[in-house]
Design an enzyme around this catalytic site. Structure first.
Site, PDB file in Angstrom:
ATOM      1  N   ASP A 156       0.588  -1.270  -0.063  1.00  0.00           N
ATOM      2  CA  ASP A 156       0.064   0.023   0.029  1.00  0.00           C
ATOM      3  C   ASP A 156       1.053   1.219  -0.068  1.00  0.00           C
ATOM      4  O   ASP A 156       1.827   1.395   0.590  1.00  0.00           O
ATOM      5  CB  ASP A 156      -1.056   0.029   1.119  1.00  0.00           C
ATOM      6  CG  ASP A 156      -2.187   0.869   0.864  1.00  0.00           C
ATOM      7  OD1 ASP A 156      -2.212   1.381  -0.096  1.00  0.00           O
ATOM      8  OD2 ASP A 156      -2.904   1.174   1.929  1.00  0.00           O
ATOM      9  N   ASN A 159     -10.756  -3.196  -5.795  1.00  0.00           N
ATOM     10  CA  ASN A 159      -9.626  -2.178  -6.740  1.00  0.00           C
ATOM     11  C   ASN A 159     -10.405  -2.149  -8.025  1.00  0.00           C
ATOM     12  O   ASN A 159      -9.926  -1.137  -8.875  1.00  0.00           O
ATOM     13  CB  ASN A 159      -8.399  -2.827  -6.835  1.00  0.00           C
ATOM     14  CG  ASN A 159      -7.495  -2.501  -5.490  1.00  0.00           C
ATOM     15  OD1 ASN A 159      -6.688  -3.345  -5.037  1.00  0.00           O
ATOM     16  ND2 ASN A 159      -8.183  -1.482  -4.793  1.00  0.00           N
ATOM     17  N   GLY A 175       0.311   5.125  -4.679  1.00  0.00           N
ATOM     18  CA  GLY A 175      -0.154   6.256  -5.298  1.00  0.00           C
ATOM     19  C   GLY A 175       0.371   7.395  -4.394  1.00  0.00           C
ATOM     20  O   GLY A 175       0.754   8.472  -5.237  1.00  0.00           O
TER      21      GLY A 175
END
Ligand code: IPE
Ligand code: IPE
Ligand code: MG
Length: 239
Positions: A21, A69, A24
């Site tokens: 994780d 997702n 982004g």
């Protein structure tokens, strides 16, 4: 870093997992688009898979793409699929002549996945299914609830009237894997996000702040030391 000392420690986990994780946010911090973060995350994953093997850990699970997702923008989903395609090619090129088994957890019949990814995933699983050394489990199009329902529906189909834990276990994607000892979720988020729900009942969890692309070998060593200093009681009392 004294790897040999760590390797020899009897408290080392046998099965660890990464919840990848922060790709982004890693890109955003550098004013880059999210896919650059995924690419960097993928490169780091390759490095970490090798390091986990070097450390003598037998099983590794990795959360690569959840059932949820699909809600992401199409171009991001497409880019991730391209990376999975590449990852499967690399598994095939590197693992076939080694004692490494690949397991893919997740629905590989889902037509939202590119056909090529579904086919390559099934192929590598089949080609490596009899290997007994290191097991790498890539969770793609995976959800813990979906897996529990998959098992339940298979058992109903078999006409089973009563189910025990061993029977349930034997239908999980992870049936041939060791108990899940330790889960590392990077980026500081502290939730499961539908990861290995059944398997994690007694896993130890750790939530480092590092964003996945910058989670280093040193960070993994630190995490393992934290794990090894925990006392796992499984409902019993302190020794
Ligand atoms: C994890 O990074 C990669 C996948 C879910 C495939 P994210 O894409 O979730 O990164 P953040 O959480 O937005 O930073
Ligand atoms: C979890 O990360 C899924 C994977 C790592 C593949 P997400 O970034 O999708 O999770 P949420 O949305 O923050 O819970
Ligand atoms: Mg995220």
């Amino acid at each position: 870093m004294n790897i040999n000392k760590l390797k020899a420690d009897p408290r080392m986990p046998k099965h660890i997992a990464f919840i990848i994780d922060g790709n982004g946010r890693w890109a955003k911090k550098r004013h880059l688009i999210r896919s650059v973060g995924h690419k960097a995350g993928f490169e780091n994953l390759k490095k970490q898979i090798q390091f986990v093997q070097d450390l003598g850990i037998k099983n590794l699970s990795m959360y690569c793409f959840s059932c949820e997702n699909w809600k992401r923008p199409q171009d991001e989903v497409d880019y991730l699929m391209q990376l999975f395609n590449e990852m499967l090619d690399e598994f095939k090129a590197e693992y076939l002549n080694k004692d490494i088994r690949v397991i893919i957890s997740g629905d590989m019949d889902d037509e939202r996945l590119p056909k090529i990814v579904r086919e390559k995933a099934k192929e590598i699983v089949e080609l490596t299914k009899n290997k007994t050394g290191f097991i790498v489990n890539a969770c793609i199009n995976y959800g813990g609830r979906q897996e529990i329902l998959k098992v339940t529906n298979e058992l109903i189909k078999e006409g089973v009237k009563v189910v025990d834990e061993a029977t349930f276990n034997s239908h999980l994607y992870t049936a041939d894997m060791l108990p899940l000892d330790f889960i590392i979720r990077t980026s500081g988020e502290e939730r499961t996000s539908n990861f290995l729900m059944w398997q994690s009942a007694y896993s130890e969890w750790y939530f480092p702040k590092s964003l996945w692309p910058s989670f280093s070998k040193k960070d993994l060593v630190k995490a393992l030391k934290i794990y090894m200093n925990r006392e796992r009681r499984f409902g019993g009392v302190k020794k």
